[in-house]
Design an enzyme around this catalytic site. Structure first.
Site, PDB file in Angstrom:
ATOM      1  N   CYS A   1       0.909  -1.175   0.069  1.00  0.00           N
ATOM      2  CA  CYS A   1      -0.072   0.034   0.307  1.00  0.00           C
ATOM      3  C   CYS A   1       0.806   1.286  -0.043  1.00  0.00           C
ATOM      4  CB  CYS A   1      -0.727  -0.185   1.525  1.00  0.00           C
ATOM      5  SG  CYS A   1      -2.416  -1.976   1.207  1.00  0.00           S
TER       6      CYS A   1
HETATM    7  C1  BEZ Z   1       0.771  -4.327   1.729  1.00  0.00           C
HETATM    8  O1  BEZ Z   1       0.389  -3.198   1.713  1.00  0.00           O
HETATM    9  O2  BEZ Z   1       2.036  -4.840   1.763  1.00  0.00           O
HETATM   10  C2  BEZ Z   1      -0.416  -6.000   2.840  1.00  0.00           C
HETATM   11  C3  BEZ Z   1      -1.443  -5.080   3.675  1.00  0.00           C
HETATM   12  C4  BEZ Z   1      -2.841  -6.304   3.806  1.00  0.00           C
HETATM   13  C5  BEZ Z   1      -2.685  -7.764   3.268  1.00  0.00           C
HETATM   14  C6  BEZ Z   1      -1.087  -8.072   2.837  1.00  0.00           C
HETATM   15  C7  BEZ Z   1      -0.411  -6.903   2.064  1.00  0.00           C
END
Ligand code: BEZ
Length: 211
Positions: free
Chosen positions: A45
């Site tokens: 994210c």
């Molecule tokens: C991420 O942004 O890396 C992420 C967010 C939630 C679950 C898995 C990965």
């Protein structure tokens, strides 16, 4: 019932990192992108919001306002923005919605319980000036989206909203486009003075008309 292409994007009022907004009012007469991410302070994210911020000028050029969303609080979003700016070398200027009661996530079907009961998946909606949904994509948490592809779709949508054309696979701004199926070849020759190449009666190309 879940949303479909051509539906009016549900309006909402929301707390965001730039204050309270009414979604439709915020979009005004322009285009919009509403995209959810699973959670603040997560790696993929962080790169996605950083990439979006780095493309801000490209979105502005196309009259597109971008809004991100997760179920975290405004305070969390604001603190996380510092990390995004630091690590991705950007300045996040677009609002991040705090959908703590998940009401927007539910309206847009951004929670997929078999993926996660609590987090929003990576949904993305492109909304036209008529407030109708023009594109919906959903990615899993483990895969960051390609925001250059999102820009490419906007270019196609903006072109095809003004001309009777469609864009072929992997099309990019400036490349030849396809004459719409609703246009006869005789009419196409008149409509598209740069030329029409007939490969099959149903497969006809013309140079991009607004270039
Ligand atoms: C991420 O942004 O890396 C992420 C967010 C939630 C679950 C898995 C990965």
């Amino acid at each position: 019932m879940s949303l479909r292409l051509g539906d009016i994007a549900p309006n909402f009022k929301a707390k965001t990192t730039i204050g309270e907004i009414d979604f439709h009012e915020y979009l005004g007469n322009g285009w919009g992108i509403l995209f959810s991410h699973p959670a603040d302070y997560t790696p993929v994210c962080t790169t996605e919001l950083g990439r979006t911020a780095s493309l801000q000028a490209e979105f502005e050029k196309r009259n597109v306002k971008v809004l991100a969303l997760s179920v975290d609080s405004v305070e969390s979003h604001k603190n996380w923005i510092s990390d995004i700016n630091e690590t991705q070398h950007v300045s996040v200027g677009f609002p991040i919605i705090a959908d703590e009661d998940k009401s927007i996530a539910h309206a847009y079907d951004m929670i997929h319980p078999n993926a996660s009961e609590t987090f929003t998946v990576r949904s993305l909606f492109i909304i036209g000036p008529d407030k109708k949904i023009k594109l919906m994509i959903t990615y899993p948490a483990s895969t960051g989206r390609n925001f250059v592809e999102v820009l490419r779709v906007i270019d196609s949508l903006q072109l095809t909203s003004g001309y009777s054309v469609a864009t072929p696979a992997d099309w990019k701004e400036g490349e030849d486009v396809i004459v719409g199926l609703n246009v006869t070849t005789d009419d196409a020759v008149k409509k598209f003075p740069k030329g029409v190449k007939v490969v099959k009666p149903y497969l006809r190309y013309t140079p991009q008309p607004n270039k």
